[in-house]
Design an enzyme around this catalytic site. Structure first.
Site, PDB file in Angstrom:
ATOM      1  CG  ASP A  67      -8.292  19.821 -17.554  1.00 53.13           C
ATOM      2  OD1 ASP A  67      -8.095  20.894 -18.029  1.00 53.13           O
ATOM      3  OD2 ASP A  67      -8.831  19.497 -16.350  1.00 53.13           O
ATOM      4  CG  ASN A  97      -8.605  -5.487  -3.045  1.00 54.80           C
ATOM      5  OD1 ASN A  97      -7.503  -5.968  -2.328  1.00 54.80           O
ATOM      6  ND2 ASN A  97      -9.448  -4.731  -2.397  1.00 54.80           N
ATOM      7  CG  HIS A  98      -6.241  -1.335  -3.014  1.00 53.07           C
ATOM      8  ND1 HIS A  98      -6.649  -0.149  -2.772  1.00 53.07           N
ATOM      9  CD2 HIS A  98      -6.838  -2.078  -1.948  1.00 53.07           C
ATOM     10  CE1 HIS A  98      -7.542  -0.059  -1.807  1.00 53.07           C
ATOM     11  NE2 HIS A  98      -7.612  -1.160  -1.252  1.00 53.07           N
ATOM     12  CG  ASP A 123     -14.431  31.122  -7.755  1.00 52.54           C
ATOM     13  OD1 ASP A 123     -15.249  31.476  -8.556  1.00 52.54           O
ATOM     14  OD2 ASP A 123     -13.193  31.029  -7.876  1.00 52.54           O
ATOM     15  CG  ASP A 157      -9.737  17.623 -12.748  1.00 52.42           C
ATOM     16  OD1 ASP A 157      -8.762  17.643 -11.958  1.00 52.42           O
ATOM     17  OD2 ASP A 157      -9.796  18.462 -13.747  1.00 52.42           O
ATOM     18  CG  HIS A 175      -2.136  -0.787   1.016  1.00 54.28           C
ATOM     19  ND1 HIS A 175      -3.062  -0.686  -0.131  1.00 54.28           N
ATOM     20  CD2 HIS A 175      -2.467  -1.946   1.770  1.00 54.28           C
ATOM     21  CE1 HIS A 175      -3.990  -1.589   0.090  1.00 54.28           C
ATOM     22  NE2 HIS A 175      -3.498  -2.305   0.962  1.00 54.28           N
TER      23      HIS A 175
END
Lengths: 726, 197
Positions: free
Chosen positions: A640, A239-240, A678, A638, A180
Site C-alpha cells: 500500500d 531506459n529509465h 521496531d 510494501d 535524471h
C-alpha cells in the site's frame, strides 16, 4: 601599471638567465601538478562509472531473480505472493475503464493549496506558470497531475514509434540529453535557450527521471509543453522510463513520497505513458536521435512497425498473451495471470562477469529463450493489431513468439547500448542489456538508412558531450554535476537546417564554477574514495579469504605484498579500477613500503558509529552490501506504499534476500534485527528508518546517495552462485 | 549566449577556470631559449631498472591515459603521464626523446607501454631533479623586495613570456585563489600548496 611593467622589464634584463631558469622550473612544475590532477580526475571518474554500472547490473540480476521466483515457486508460496503484484499488468483494459480508474474528478483541491491550478486545454501561460511554480518549490496537486497525465497519454498514443521532424522554415531544434530528475539543469537550459514555443522546438532524449529529486516536476514541465505545442515538443523514451528500473533508482520513491495518497495511481498511469513514448526521432531524414544506441541488427523498419506500448518494461522479456478477439482493443495490454498458461521456465542465472571485454556473461537477451512449441498450448497473439486471432497452429504461434523476442531485442538495443572504439558488436554485459557497437556498425547503419549523424545520450560525459566514431556519433548528457558537485558539465545541442550540431555547455550551481579545478577534483575524489573504502570494508570476509590464499607458507601473519593486495582486491571487487594508483588513498596504514598489514587496514576502514554494533557481523556485511537490493524489495513488498511493512513481511523479505543470495541467515538473526528496529513495538517497521539506521555517511553527495545502488555488486551475487562452498 | 559553430571552440571558451592540460591536449610547443638539438636519444640502448612492482604501478597509470582502448597512448600524452608518475621533464626533453616529431605526429602517433618504459627510465635517470627548495629559490628570483612575496601580476608576465610559455588559462588556473588583496603571493606557502596535490 605602467611603471610596474617597465620596472619588471628592467629587472628581467638584468637577471635574464636566472629569470628564465626560474620560469622554466615553475612551468615544469605546474605542468606536473596538472598532470597529477588529471590522473586523479580520471580514476575518480572510473570509480563513479563502475559504481553506476555495477548498480545497474545488480538491478537486472535482482529482477531476473524475481522472475525466477515467479516462474518456479508455487503460487501459494509466501515469497511469491510478496512480489507477484509487480508482475501483474494493468488490470484495467478498456478505455472507459481506464478513465474511470484514473479519474481525477473527485479529488478535491483544498483551499490551502498554494500551488498552480490547471485548466485544460493548457495554454502557454500555464506551462510557463508551472516552470515558475517549480522554481519556487511548489508542488502540483495530484488532481491536476492526474489530469495532465491523462491528457498526455491521449496525446502520445497517437504518435508514431519514430518521430519525424523537419527543420524547414529555418527552425533550429534544441536537443537535450539525460536529465535524471535534475530540475536545476532544465531551468538553466530554459534560461539560456528559452522555453519551447512555435519558434523553438525541443527534443528530449530520454532518462528524464530517477536519481535526481525532481523527476516528477521535469515530467510535468515536459508534458505540459508537449500539450501546448504538440508539433514542437518531442520526447524519446530512455531506459529509465521503465517502472522496474524506477523501483530501484528513486523515481518510485519520489512519487510515493510527494503524493502519498494518489501516488500509486500516478505511477500506474506513468507506467502506461512510458510505454507509449516514442522510441526514436529523425530530423530531416538525416539525423537520428535515440537514447542508447544501435546494434548490428537494428532495423528501423521493424522498429517503426512494432507495438511499442507492449514493452512496458524493457527489462522483461515479452510474454505470450492469450487474447480472444473480443478482448482486443487498440491499446489493451491486459494479461491473464501468468500461471494460467504453461510458462517457459528456462530462466537461468547469468554467468559471472569477468571483464568488460569478455562476452561470456549472459545478458537479458538470454532470458527470453522459448522452450518449445509444445509448451504454448494456448493461442497467443503478440500484436492485436495484426489479424492473427484466428490462427491456432503451433507454427504461427511460435513465429509470433520469435517475432516478439526479436522486437524486444531491438527495443532493448535502442535503449541500452553504448558505443565502443573497437569494431564489431558485442553484448553489453556491464549494463546487462543492449550492446557495445563499433565504428563499423555505425558506418553500415548510417549508410543503410541514408543518415549522416547519430545523436544519443545514456552515458555521462565530463564535458556534457562527446563525439566518437569519426564524429558520426554524438553523446549528449544534460545532467551536470551528475556524480557529484563539480564532476561534469551538462550540454545541449542546437541543430539548424545545415544539420551541423552546435553544442552549448553549462554547469548548474554557481558554486561549482567558482571552485578551482583542484578543489573540485579533490571534493569529487573525496566522495568517490569514501564510498570505495566502505565497499572494501563491506567485502571484508571475501577479501580476507583472498588475502589468505597468498599466505602460501601459512605463516598466519596478516601481511600481503602490494602486488598480491591489488590482485586480491580486483579479484573480489571486479571493478576494473586502478588499485595501485589509488593505493595511497585507500590504505593509510602500512608496515613498510611493500607490505600491507590487512588487519590493520580493516580496522582503519571500519565503519564507525553505526547503530548496529551488536548485530551479527555477517548479517551486517550483507546489509551494507545489498542495501539497495533490500530497499528495492521492501518497496515491492510494501503493497500500500505506506512506507511501513509488517514484521512478518520484514522477516519474509530477509528470507527472500537470503535465498536470492544463497546465504545462511538464521531466523533468529533476522528476528533480532527486526526487534532492534521496531522500536515502538507496534509490529511494523518504518522502511526509511530501517535504512537510515544502517546508513553510514551523511547524504551530501549524489554518489553517497547513489552509494546504495552500488552496494551488492552483481559480481558478488553471481559469485555466490558458482561457489560450491556456500 | 550565442551558440558556437565549432564544438571544440565552444569547449575552450565556455568556462575560464579549466586547465588546458585536461584530456589529451598537449602543453604548448616548447620554445628553446638555448640553441637546439642534441642528437636523438637511443631508446633501445636504455637499460630498464624498474622493479616489477614499479612496473605494475606504471602500467596501471599508463592505462588510465589510454582513451582509445588499444593499450597505447599518443605522443602528446607522454609528458603528462611521466608527470603523473612524479617526474618533471620539460616539454623540450620529452620532444627530444620522441625524436622531435612534427605537431601532427604528436597527435597521431601512439606508443605502447613497452615503448614508454625506456623513455620513462631516461627521464628518471636525468640529473635534473628539483626539490621544494629549488622551487622556492626559483620564485625568490622574482621577490624584488626580499619579503617572501612575489607580485602575482609579474609572475603572470614571466610565465607567459619566458621559457616554455604558459597560456592565459594555465596561468589563471595556477594562480587561482593565491593572490592576496594586494596582488601578492607568499611563495613558500604557494609551493607547499601546489606540491600537496
Amino acid at each position: 601599471m605602467g611603471c610596474g611593467v617597465s620596472k619588471s622589464n628592467h629587472f628581467h634584463k638584468t637577471h635574464g638567465k636566472k629569470a628564465l631558469r626560474a620560469a622554466v622550473l615553475i612551468q615544469r612544475w605546474y605542468r606536473q601538478y596538472v598532470a597529477r590532477l588529471e590522473m586523479r580526475r580520471r580514476y575518480t571518474w572510473h570509480i563513479f562509472q563502475s559504481v553506476e554500472y555495477s548498480g545497474e547490473q545488480a538491478q537486472i540480476k535482482l529482477h531476473n531473480f524475481l522472475c525466477y521466483l515467479m516462474d518456479n515457486f508455487t503460487p501459494a508460496s509466501n515469497e511469491r505472493n510478496l512480489i507477484s503484484h509487480i508482475f501483474r499488468d494493468n488490470e484495467v483494459c478498456r478505455d472507459p475503464e481506464w478513465e474511470r480508474y484514473f479519474c481525477y474528478k473527485n479529488i478535491e483541491v483544498p483551499e490551502l493549496y498554494s500551488g498552480p491550478h490547471l485548466i485544460f486545454p493548457l495554454t502557454m501561460d500555464q506551462a510557463i506558470g508551472l516552470v515558475d511554480a517549480f522554481r519556487n518549490k511548489k508542488q502540483l496537486h495530484s488532481r491536476y497531475l492526474l489530469q495532465l497525465l491523462l491528457e498526455t497519454w491521449k496525446q502520445i498514443r497517437m504518435l508514431p514509434n519514430i518521430n519525424r521532424i523537419s527543420t524547414c522554415h529555418s527552425k533550429e531544434i534544441t536537443i537535450c540529453g539525460d536529465l535524471h530528475g535534475q530540475l536545476e539543469d532544465l531551468l538553466l537550459i530554459f534560461y539560456k535557450n528559452g522555453m519551447p514555443s512555435l519558434e523553438k522546438p525541443y527534443l528530449f532524449n530520454g532518462d528524464f527521471v530517477d536519481r535526481g529529486k525532481d523527476s516528477i516536476e521535469i515530467l510535468i514541465i515536459m508534458f505540459s509543453f508537449l500539450l501546448v505545442y504538440p508539433g514542437e515538443v518531442y520526447l524519446n523514451r530512455g531506459n529509465h522510463e521503465d517502472h522496474i528500473v524506477n523501483l530501484r533508482y528513486g523515481f518510485t520513491k519520489e512519487v510515493l513520497t510527494k503524493y502519498k495518497m494518489h501516488g500509486k495511481r500516478i505511477l500506474k498511469l506513468l507506467q502506461k505513458i512510458f510505454s507509449w513514448l516514442p522510441l526514436a526521432t529523425t530530423i530531416d531524414h538525416k539525423v537520428l536521435v535515440l537514447h542508447g544506441g544501435i546494434s548490428d541488427t537494428t532495423d528501423l523498419g521493424l522498429l517503426a512497425r512494432v507495438d511499442r506500448h507492449h514493452y512496458v518494461s524493457a527489462l522483461r522479456p515479452p510474454k505470450n498473451r492469450p487474447k480472444s478477439v473480443a478482448e482486443m482493443s487498440i491499446d489493451s495490454d491486459v494479461s491473464r495471470d501468468l500461471f494460467h498458461n504453461k510458462r517457459r521456465n528456462s530462466v537461468t542465472y547469468p554467468k559471472s562477469l569477468v571483464s568488460r571485454d569478455s562476452f561470456q556473461n549472459r545478458s537479458l537477451q538470454d532470458f527470453s529463450k522459448i522452450k518449445g512449441e509444445d509448451e504454448l498450448d494456448t493461442q497467443s497473439v503478440c500484436s492485436p493489431r495484426r489479424d492473427r486471432a484466428e490462427k491456432g497452429c503451433a507454427d504461427s504461434v511460435s513465429l509470433e513468439s520469435i517475432n516478439c523476442e526479436e522486437e524486444w531485442k531491438q527495443i532493448l538495443d535502442l535503449l541500452w547500448s553504448d558505443p565502443m572504439s573497437k569494431d564489431g558488436c558485442v553484448p553489453n554485459e556491464v549494463r546487462g542489456g543492449g550492446c557495445y557497437w563499433g565504428p563499423d556498425v555505425t558506418e553500415d547503419f548510417l549508410n543503410k538508412h541514408n543518415l549522416q549523424l547519430l545523436i544519443r545520450s545514456h552515458e555521462c560525459k565530463q564535458e556534457g558531450y562527446e563525439f566518437c566514431h569519426n564524429r558520426k556519433v554524438l553523446t549528449l548528457f544534460s545532467a551536470s554535476n551528475y556524480y557529484d558537485v563539480g564532476s561534469n558539465r551538462g550540454a545541449y545541442v542546437k541543430l539548424g537546417p545545415d544539420l551541423v550540431p552546435y553544442v552549448i555547455q553549462y554547469q548548474a550551481n554557481s558554486m561549482t564554477r567558482k571552485l578551482t579545478v583542484r578543489q573540485s577534483v579533490r571534493q569529487t575524489e573525496g566522495s568517490a574514495i569514501k564510498v570505495l573504502r566502505e565497499q572494501l570494508f563491506s567485502h571484508k570476509s571475501d577479501l580476507i579469504c583472498a588475502f589468505k590464499k597468498f599466505d602460501s607458507e601459512n605463516t598466519g601473519l596478516c601481511f600481503v605484498s602490494v602486488n598480491d593486495w591489488a590482485c586480491a582486491v580486483e579479484g573480489v571487487m571486479s571493478l576494473g579500477l586502478p588499485w595501485r594508483v589509488m593505493r595511497s588513498q585507500l590504505v593509510k596504514c602500512k608496515t613498510n613500503d611493500s607490505m600491507i598489514d590487512y588487519n590493520e587496514w580493516f580496522h582503519e576502514l571500519a565503519i564507525k558509529g553505526s547503530s548496529a554494533d551488536h548485530i551479527d557481523q555477517s548479517l551486517l556485511e550483507t546489509l551494507y552490501r545489498h542495501q539497495a537490493t533490500l530497499e528495492t524489495i521492501f518497496r515491492i513488498v510494501d503493497l500500500d506504499n505506506s512506507g511501513f511493512i509488517t514484521m512478518k513481511d520484514f522477516v519474509q523479505t530477509w528470507r527472500l534476500l537470503s535465498s536470492f543470495l544463497k546465504l545462511e541467515i538464521t531466523d533468529q538473526a533476522i528476528a533480532d534485527l527486526a526487534i532492534d528496529i521496531d522500536q515502538n513495538n507496534d509490529g511494523s517497521i518504518d522502511i526509511e528508518e530501517f535504512m537510515e539506521a544502517f546508513r553510514l555517511t551523511d547524504k551530501k553527495s549524489r554518489l553517497e546517495r547513489g552509494r546504495s545502488m552500488f552496494m551488492g555488486t552483481a559480481t558478488d551475487l553471481t559469485k555466490l552462485e558458482g561457489d560450491p562452498n556456500i | 549566449m550565442a551558440p558556437k559553430k565549432d564544438p571544440k571552440a565552444a569547449v575552450k571558451k565556455a568556462e575560464p577556470a579549466k586547465p588546458a592540460a585536461a584530456a589529451a591536449a598537449p602543453a604548448p610547443a616548447p620554445e628553446p631559449a638555448a640553441p637546439p638539438a642534441a642528437p636523438a636519444v637511443d631508446l633501445a640502448a636504455v637499460k630498464i631498472e624498474f622493479t616489477p612492482d614499479q612496473m605494475e604501478d606504471y602500467k596501471e597509470a599508463f592505462g588510465l591515459f589510454d582513451r582509445v582502448g588499444d593499450a597505447k597512448v599518443a605522443f602528446s600524452q607522454i609528458a603528462d603521464i611521466m608527470r603523473a608518475l612524479g617526474q618533471n621533464p620539460t616539454n623540450k626533453e620529452v620532444t627530444k626523446l620522441l625524436g622531435n616529431p612534427s605537431a601532427d605526429d604528436m597527435h597521431a602517433k601512439r606508443v605502447d607501454f613497452e615503448g614508454f618504459l625506456p623513455m620513462l627510465q631516461t627521464i628518471m635517470n636525468s640529473p635534473n631533479k628539483a626539490q621544494f627548495e629549488d622551487y622556492v629559490e626559483g620564485l625568490r628570483v622574482f621577490d624584488k623586495e626580499g619579503n617572501g612575496t612575489v607580485m602575482g601580476a609579474e609572475l603572470r608576465i614571466v610565465l607567459s613570456t619566458l621559457g616554455e610559455k604558459m597560456n592565459e588559462m594555465e596561468v589563471d588556473a595556477l594562480m587561482a585563489g593565491q593572490e592576496d588583496e594586494n596582488g601578492c603571493i607568499n611563495y613558500e606557502a604557494f609551493v607547499k600548496h601546489i606540491m600537496s596535490v
